[in-house]
Design an enzyme around this catalytic site. Structure first.
Site, mmCIF file in Angstrom:
data_model
loop_
_atom_site.group_PDB
_atom_site.id
_atom_site.type_symbol
_atom_site.label_atom_id
_atom_site.label_comp_id
_atom_site.label_asym_id
_atom_site.label_seq_id
_atom_site.Cartn_x
_atom_site.Cartn_y
_atom_site.Cartn_z
ATOM 1 N N ASP A 93 0.872 -1.169 0.000
ATOM 2 C CA ASP A 93 0.000 0.000 0.000
ATOM 3 C C ASP A 93 0.918 1.231 0.000
ATOM 4 O OD1 ASP A 93 -2.144 1.694 0.025
ATOM 5 O OD2 ASP A 93 -3.189 0.710 1.678
HETATM 6 C C1 BGC Z 1 -5.128 3.089 0.476
HETATM 7 C C2 BGC Z 1 -5.488 2.032 -0.546
HETATM 8 C C3 BGC Z 1 -5.505 2.621 -1.926
HETATM 9 C C4 BGC Z 1 -4.165 3.275 -2.195
HETATM 10 C C5 BGC Z 1 -4.020 3.850 -3.584
HETATM 11 C C6 BGC Z 1 -3.907 3.881 0.074
HETATM 12 O O1 BGC Z 1 -3.683 4.964 0.899
HETATM 13 O O2 BGC Z 1 -4.915 2.477 1.721
HETATM 14 O O3 BGC Z 1 -6.713 1.434 -0.212
HETATM 15 O O4 BGC Z 1 -5.799 1.651 -2.881
HETATM 16 O O5 BGC Z 1 -3.973 4.311 -1.254
HETATM 17 O O6 BGC Z 1 -4.717 5.011 -3.737
#
Ligand code: BGC
Length: 756
Positions: free
Chosen positions: A264
């Protein structure tokens, strides 16, 4: 491929790295920047965005893909990842479906499928190859700001709806020649942080991880899930991004996942900056790749490329390890046909904004809200009898509040940015009550002062008051809260309306349940509306008028106290303070509050009534794990209205070797029932699937003994024995009865298969 080229496939950058400076989430490509990153670092994936018109996406994606194909020596297309979380929410003019917590309330997997279908129909042509959904985390902690992204607290609901979503995203053929990859997130145990805040530590024993948090991911993997995103937090103090036990032993070896594991946001550097388990970024990079990460959402820098290369040169990471991850990424690109069809297309853009998809989003919203209280049938408010309706509260005219985070942009947008053709609650009520005066009033002045006297006066003039409570959109850590209690100003507003003596209908709009104990008593009707999306105004207005008969059921346990968050599948001892244990005189000192509204998982009212009768089992004993038991029950719509009823089947393992949940949902099925109609509903009990539970290593434990089956208010007991049994063994009665010798005292590790 060179080592650098392979590492580039493992690297994912945010679009801010390739956009003109200051463009933020907007989509305005700086071609020189993009070309440099592909040429010099071989970057294989880009992400993110905000809602812009389809044509703008088309130009952006086409330009970026052309650069990727031109600048990479082997002409490898880039894969674009995007957070379309409830419909194609980062494309203007699309259908915005309810968030997952609402889909959970529908108990209808078809709605998850339709959400997925709309998502790909409205975005696949634009070069959105990789959808960062579904969230497969279990919604067990109502404080967690991402609670609304989950399908609720039940593993089976999350597994069933999540798998339906994944299958549709990945196998839809209407978008041919394109295919799209789903991304199940956030593996694993992200959703139950001990302090309730996002990306913090969860304390979850391995057995619980296996029994509660694994099944939704397992179901998605079994349905072909091509990628997972990793939990940014920690489990038992171990950051998941550095956990070989979770990312390799569990995910790959036990669960059989073959796809791409992506980090993530910035989660490698967070091992240094936040979690402090690595002294520097290079060490963190080693930990993450060694643990099982295939791709780093870095997402701003190319440090990852440099460090992985050095680690290989130093012999700390093998070439084979890099081949494995780069290979998985290339395989995913290949499986979705990106090499054959890398370019977006603009000849079917009329699909975007299709009214039929919007109608489905409205239909999904209708099924996704829950009537929690309806004293003296205060609802529906028959349009013929209502002359004047007052609608007050922060969500009365807010499209943003109905939609929540991940709509148009990460944190939602300013109110004016939402499409005007999406009806607000007030607009929808005006349509539903064409002959009434539907009024709304601000409850605060421009300085923020409450205008309660005006509200009380207007309420007295009205036939009924709709309290449109709620909260502004939030996403991730920006939604952290330390108090679930309904904000004081909204409580005062509710009391001012109630003081009028007129019927009050409270709509609880928002991403997590607020504690409303203080104002629930005096309210005639309460609807938990969650985040129903663009169809929310219409759905709620129709339920208030009676045009739609509510059919949602709570997919979580609604908390009554800020200090006591429980789930329906708690252990026996968690909710049952037995005061007699303390001796005479203490019996009356227990917690006394009894909610005036429905708060249990699976509860929800309707404008009709259903009668459950005649629960029957095909046998009273199940012998051996290959046998099955057929349970049937008659469900009849005995009330005055057509409706839909989700029939929920729960099982209780009466005595377990470890503490077992008081009950667990094992089967559900939603059907339409016309008034007067009856149906026989069935549940075929398969011992390994329905009676066993995993141990800490994920091995199914199937225990001999008594089980209770419940559906509606009906219940029946049966016995499971692993070997031959005397047919006339009598059932022990009541809790705590002495079981026949051997019952539940033996735990056999079942012969085959993994837990589901
Ligand atoms: C979130 C994810 C998301 C990613 C990309 C992160 O901060 O936890 O769920 O897919 O950002 O935007």
């Amino acid at each position: 491929m060179t080592l650098e080229e392979k590492i580039g496939q493992m690297t994912q950058l945010n679009l801010s790295a390739i956009n003109h400076t200051g463009a933020g989430g907007d989509v305005t490509l700086d071609s020189a920047k993009a070309a440099g990153l592909v040429r010099n670092f071989h970057i294989g994936s880009f992400i993110n965005g905000e809602a812009v018109p389809a044509t703008q996406w088309l130009h952006y994606s086409a330009a970026l893909q052309r650069i990727a194909l031109r600048e990479s020596r082997l002409h490898i297309p880039m894969i674009y990842g995007i957070d379309h979380m409830h419909g194609a929410s980062y494309v203007s003019g699309t259908a915005i479906f309810p968030h997952n917590i609402n889909l959970g309330a529908s108990f209808n997997p078809e709605l998850a499928r339709q959400t997925a279908r709309a998502t790909v129909l409205e975005s696949a042509d634009l070069g959105h190859h990789w959808i960062f959904a579904p969230v497969l985390d279990l919604g067990v902690n109502t404080y967690w700001p991402r609670f609304y992204e989950t399908y609720g607290e039940d593993p089976l609901v999350a597994a069933t709806l999540g798998a339906a979503f994944v299958r549709e995203i990945q196998t839809n053929t209407e978008i041919a020649p394109y295919k799209v990859a789903a991304c199940g997130k956030h593996f694993l145990g992200y959703s139950d942080p001990r302090n309730g805040w996002d990306r913090t530590n969860a304390l979850i024993p391995d057995q619980r991880l296996q029994e509660f948090f694994r099944p939704s991911f397992q179901a998605a993997i079994d349905s072909g899930l091509k990628s997972i995103m990793i939990n940014s937090g920690e489990i038992n103090g171990e950051p998941v991004h550095a956990s070989k036990a979770i990312l390799t032993d569990l995910l790959r070896r036990q669960m059989g996942f073959k796809g791409v594991a992506v980090t993530d946001w910035e989660d490698i550097i967070r091992l240094v900056r936040v979690q402090k388990v690595a002294a520097n970024e290079k060490e963190a990079t080693w930990m993450a790749v060694d643990a099982g990460v295939d791709m780093a959402m870095t997402p701003y820098t190319t440090n990852f490329c440099r460090y992985v290369k050095e680690l290989v040169q130093e012999g700390r990471l093998t070439q084979a390890r890099i081949d494995l991850s780069a290979g998985r990424v290339l395989q995913m690109k290949d499986e979705i046909g990106l090499f054959e069809n890398p370019m977006p297309r603009g000849d079917r853009l009329n699909r975007i904004g299709d009214p039929a998809l919007r109608a489905q989003a409205v239909a999904a919203a209708r099924e996704s809200v829950v009537l929690l209280k309806n004293e003296q049938n205060a609802l529906p408010l028959a349009p013929a009898r209502v002359k004047r309706l007052l609608v007050v509260g922060p969500s009365a005219e807010s499209r943003a509040n109905l939609s929540g985070g991940w709509t148009l942009a990460w944190q939602g947008r300013a109110e004016e940015a939402y499409p005007k053709d999406v009806p607000t609650l007030v607009e929808a009520l005006r349509k539903e009550f064409p002959n009434a005066r539907v009024e709304t009033l601000p409850y605060r002045d421009t300085k923020g002062n409450l205008l309660l006297t005006n509200i009380s006066a207007a309420a007295r003039q009205a036939d009924a008051v709709v309290l449109a409570l709620g909260e502004r959109p939030y996403t991730e850590g920006l939604g952290n809260t330390s108090d679930l209690t309904l904000p004081d100003d909204q409580q005062q507003l509710a009391r001012a309306a109630q003081a009028s003596g007129k019927p009050t209908v409270m709509l609880l709009i928002g991403g997590r349940p607020s504690i409303v104990r203080g104002v629930a008593e005096g309210t005639s009707a309460i609807i938990w509306a969650g985040l129903p999306g663009y169809g929310g105004g219409t759905a709620l207005a129709e339920i208030i008028s009676g045009k739609t008969n509510p059919s949602g059921k709570l997919p979580f346990t609604y908390p009554q106290f800020a200090g006591h968050i429980a789930n329906y599948h708690h252990d026996n001892n968690e909710n049952s303070l037995d005061l007699s244990d303390f001796g005479a005189g203490f019996e009356k000192r227990g917690p006394k509050y009894k909610s005036s509204m429905r708060t249990e998982f699976g509860e929800g009212l309707s404008y009709t009534t259903y009668a459950y009768s005649g629960l029957a089992l095909s046998d009273s004993v199940l012998t051996g794990s290959a046998a099955t038991l057929r349970a049937t029950v008659r469900v009849a719509n005995t009330g005055p209205r057509d409706g839909q009823e989700a029939v929920l089947w729960f099982l209780t393992d009466e005595v377990g070797r470890i503490a077992r949940p008081v009950r667990l949902l094992k089967h559900f099925e939603k059907q339409a029932f016309a008034t007067g109609q009856a149906r026989e509903m069935t549940f075929t009990i398969d011992p390994l699937h329905d009676l066993s539970y995993p141990d800490a290593q994920g091995r199914p434990q199937l225990e001999d003994g008594w089980y209770t089956l419940r559906v509606g208010a009906q219940s029946a007991r049966f016995r499971y024995v692993s070997g031959p049994v005397a047919r006339n063994a009598t059932a022990p009665s009541g809790t705590g009865a002495v079981l026949p010798a051997g019952s539940n005292t033996r735990t056999a590790t079942a012969e085959a298969g993994g837990p589901r």
